[in-house]
Scaffold this motif. Structure first.
Motif, mmCIF file in Angstrom:
data_model
loop_
_atom_site.group_PDB
_atom_site.id
_atom_site.type_symbol
_atom_site.label_atom_id
_atom_site.label_comp_id
_atom_site.label_asym_id
_atom_site.label_seq_id
_atom_site.Cartn_x
_atom_site.Cartn_y
_atom_site.Cartn_z
ATOM 1 N N THR A 293 73.299 11.562 32.101
ATOM 2 C CA THR A 293 73.094 11.499 33.547
ATOM 3 C C THR A 293 72.245 12.674 34.023
ATOM 4 O O THR A 293 71.329 12.503 34.840
ATOM 5 C CB THR A 293 74.443 11.501 34.280
ATOM 6 N N ILE A 294 72.531 13.849 33.506
ATOM 7 C CA ILE A 294 71.749 15.034 33.876
ATOM 8 C C ILE A 294 70.299 14.880 33.429
ATOM 9 O O ILE A 294 69.361 15.161 34.183
ATOM 10 C CB ILE A 294 72.375 16.300 33.255
ATOM 11 N N ALA A 295 70.092 14.419 32.186
ATOM 12 C CA ALA A 295 68.740 14.258 31.660
ATOM 13 C C ALA A 295 67.957 13.216 32.456
ATOM 14 O O ALA A 295 66.789 13.433 32.810
ATOM 15 C CB ALA A 295 68.799 13.869 30.182
ATOM 16 N N ASP A 296 68.606 12.076 32.745
ATOM 17 C CA ASP A 296 67.930 11.026 33.505
ATOM 18 C C ASP A 296 67.591 11.498 34.912
ATOM 19 O O ASP A 296 66.517 11.195 35.445
ATOM 20 C CB ASP A 296 68.818 9.779 33.584
ATOM 21 N N HIS A 297 68.525 12.244 35.528
ATOM 22 C CA HIS A 297 68.288 12.735 36.881
ATOM 23 C C HIS A 297 67.150 13.751 36.893
ATOM 24 O O HIS A 297 66.302 13.735 37.798
ATOM 25 C CB HIS A 297 69.566 13.366 37.432
ATOM 26 N N SER A 298 67.096 14.605 35.882
ATOM 27 C CA SER A 298 66.014 15.592 35.782
ATOM 28 C C SER A 298 64.666 14.901 35.601
ATOM 29 O O SER A 298 63.662 15.307 36.189
ATOM 30 C CB SER A 298 66.281 16.545 34.612
ATOM 31 N N SER A 299 64.643 13.858 34.780
ATOM 32 C CA SER A 299 63.403 13.117 34.566
ATOM 33 C C SER A 299 62.942 12.457 35.862
ATOM 34 O O SER A 299 61.753 12.466 36.202
ATOM 35 C CB SER A 299 63.608 12.047 33.484
ATOM 36 N N HIS A 300 63.900 11.884 36.586
ATOM 37 C CA HIS A 300 63.567 11.245 37.859
ATOM 38 C C HIS A 300 63.057 12.269 38.857
ATOM 39 O O HIS A 300 62.101 12.018 39.602
ATOM 40 C CB HIS A 300 64.793 10.531 38.413
ATOM 41 N N LEU A 301 63.678 13.436 38.865
ATOM 42 C CA LEU A 301 63.242 14.521 39.749
ATOM 43 C C LEU A 301 61.802 14.899 39.454
ATOM 44 O O LEU A 301 60.978 15.065 40.364
ATOM 45 C CB LEU A 301 64.171 15.722 39.579
ATOM 46 N N ALA A 302 61.472 15.008 38.148
ATOM 47 C CA ALA A 302 60.112 15.377 37.753
ATOM 48 C C ALA A 302 59.109 14.304 38.173
ATOM 49 O O ALA A 302 58.008 14.613 38.646
ATOM 50 C CB ALA A 302 60.055 15.602 36.248
ATOM 51 N N GLU A 303 59.495 13.032 38.015
ATOM 52 C CA GLU A 303 58.604 11.935 38.390
ATOM 53 C C GLU A 303 58.317 11.958 39.880
ATOM 54 O O GLU A 303 57.177 11.777 40.310
ATOM 55 C CB GLU A 303 59.237 10.596 37.999
ATOM 56 N N VAL A 304 59.348 12.181 40.678
ATOM 57 C CA VAL A 304 59.163 12.205 42.120
ATOM 58 C C VAL A 304 58.298 13.394 42.530
ATOM 59 O O VAL A 304 57.435 13.283 43.403
ATOM 60 C CB VAL A 304 60.534 12.272 42.832
#
Length: 382
Positions: free
Chosen positions: A324-335
Motif C-alpha cells: 500500500t505504501i509503495a503503490d501510494h508513493s508511485s501514485h504520488l510521483a505520477e501525480v
C-alpha cells in the motif's frame, strides 16, 4: 508543526480497540514491523494528530467509532473530524482502509448494491434479494418486501453492520422472519435479505490485500416458510469457530447427501473482485453455497475482521502495508509529474493543489457516488 522522527524509518500510525489489539497479539506484530523497518505508533484520537506524526501510513479499525459518528454521537464525531482533517491536510499519507469506503461497507444496503453491480455475476456469484426497510407500518413493509422480491423466510439485519462496544449485542442481533405476521418484528432501519438454505455451513474469506484465506464456520440450519414465530439470534453466537448453537444443528429431514466441495479458485475471484469494487484491503466475506444449485451467495461483508484461523496473518498484513505504501508513493510521483492539471483550458473549479490532494487522497470510492443513501431499494437475483 509535525514532531521530528527518524527519517529512515517508516512510521505507521494505527488505531484499534484494546480488545482487538490483545486478540491480534499486537505487541508481537510491533516486533515484526520493527524488524522490517516500520514503527507502529498508536493514535490518540482525542489529540491533534499533527503532533503525533509524521506518518507514512495509517492502519485502523475505526468501524465502531465511524458507526457512532454516523448515528450522531458527539465524541465519536469529534474523533472522526480530528483524523479526517489530518488526512485532508496530508494526502501523502497512505490509509488502510480509506474512510469513505469503510462507511460504505457499514451500510448493509449500500454494500449489497456494490456486490450486485460488480462483475461477480459473471462467475455465478450473487447476493440474495434484499431491501432496506425504513417504515414502521407493517403493511407497507410487506408491500416493499414483495416488490423487491424478498421471500420468506428472510433474515432481518441491522442497517449498520457494526457499532459501538456499548451496543455490541444489538449490532449483531438478527431475526429470521417466516411469514407476514412476523414482519411486525422487524425494527427499522434494517435490511431484509432472503434466507438461502446452505446446510449450516459458512465459508468466511479473510482478505488481506492480495492474500486471502478461507475458513469453514458453522452457520444457520435450513429454514422454510411456515407459521413459526420469529427467531432472534446473535450472529456471533452462531458462526464463531467454536459455536455450539442449536440453530446450527440440521433437522433429521434435511439429508445432506453428496457434499459438493467448494472451489478455491472461485473464492480467490470473489476476494479479488470485492477488494477492487470496495476499494479495501482488509475484508471478511461471508459466503454460503445454495442447496440444490450449489451457487455461491455472499450474505455479508465485514471490514477488518478477526482473522481467527488465518495462518501467518502478520506476514500477510506486513506485505499489505508495504505494498500500500509503495503503490501510494508511485501514485504520488505520477501525480506530481502531471504538472498543472488545468492545462486543457477548462475551469474545473479546483486549484492545482486542491486537484493534487483529491487525486492523491482517492478518498471517495466510485460506488459511493453511484449509490447514494437515497437509492436503498436495489435488489439482486436469488
Amino acid at each position: 508543526m509535525l514532531s521530528t522522527k527518524e527519517p529512515s524509518r517508516q512510521v505507521i500510525g494505527y488505531w484499534m480497540s484494546e480488545k482487538k489489539s490483545q486478540k491480534l497479539n499486537w505487541s508481537e506484530f510491533a516486533s515484526v514491523c520493527k524488524e522490517n523497518g516500520l514503527e507502529l505508533v498508536k493514535l490518540d484520537l482525542n489529540e491533534p494528530l499533527e503532533m503525533q506524526g509524521p506518518f507514512t501510513a495509517i492502519l485502523h479499525k475505526l468501524t465502531d467509532i465511524i458507526a457512532l459518528a454516523m448515528q450522531g454521537d458527539a465524541k465519536a464525531t469529534r474523533m472522526m473530524e480530528n483524523i479526517e482533517s489530518f488526512l485532508d491536510a496530508h494526502p501523502e499519507v497512505a490509509v488502510i482502509d480509506p474512510l469513505p469506503n469503510v462507511r460504505q461497507l457499514l451500510d448493509r444496503s449500500l454494500s449489497y448494491s456494490v456486490i450486485h453491480s460488480s462483475d461477480l455475476g459473471t462467475i455465478d456469484v450473487f447476493t440474495p434479494t434484499y431491501v432496506e426497510l425504513t417504515s414502521s407500518d407493517v403493511q407497507e413493509n410487506i408491500a416493499t418486501l414483495s416488490s423487491a422480491g424478498v421471500k420468506f423466510p428472510f433474515v432481518c439485519k441491522p442497517l449498520v453492520a457494526h457499532g459501538s462496544s456499548n451496543a455490541h449485542k444489538f449490532c449483531y442481533q438478527m431475526s429470521i422472519i417466516f411469514n407476514e405476521e412476523g414482519v411486525s418484528d422487524c425494527k427499522p432501519p434494517c435490511v431484509a435479505q432472503t434466507f438461502i438454505n446452505h446446510n449450516a455451513v459458512l465459508y468466511k474469506i479473510f482478505s488481506v490485500g492480495d492474500d486471502h484465506y478461507v475458513v469453514e464456520r458453522p452457520s444457520l440450519k435450513n429454514f422454510y416458510s411456515c407459521d413459526q414465530e420469529t427467531i432472534h439470534f446473535d450472529s456471533h453466537d452462531v458462526s464463531k469457530a467454536d459455536s455450539t448453537s442449536a440453530l446450527s444443528i440440521l433437522d433429521p429431514e434435511d439429508s445432506i447427501g453428496d457434499i459438493n466441495m467448494p472451489d478455491p479458485e472461485k473464492f480467490a475471484r470473489i476476494a479479488e473482485i470485492l477488494n477492487k469494487e470496495l476499494g479495501m484491503a482488509l475484508l471478511g466475506i461471508d459466503v454460503v453455497l445454495e442447496n440444490g444449485t450449489n451457487r455461491y451467495a455472499i450474505i455479508d461483508i465485514n471490514a477488518y475482521p478477526g482473522y481467527d484461523g488465518y495462518p501467518n496473518f502478520f506476514g500477510s498484513l506486513l506485505s499489505c502495508i508495504q505494498k500500500t505504501i509503495a503503490d501510494h508513493s508511485s501514485h504520488l510521483a505520477e501525480v506530481s509529474q502531471e504538472g498543472n492539471p488545468d492545462d486543457s483550458g477548462f475551469d474545473t473549479g479546483y486549484s492545482s493543489d486542491e486537484k493534487k490532494k483529491n487525486l492523491l487522497r482517492g478518498r471517495v470510492h466510485k460506488k459511493t457516488m453511484l449509490y447514494g443513501p437515497g437509492n436503498t431499494n436495489c435488489t439482486s437475483g436469488s
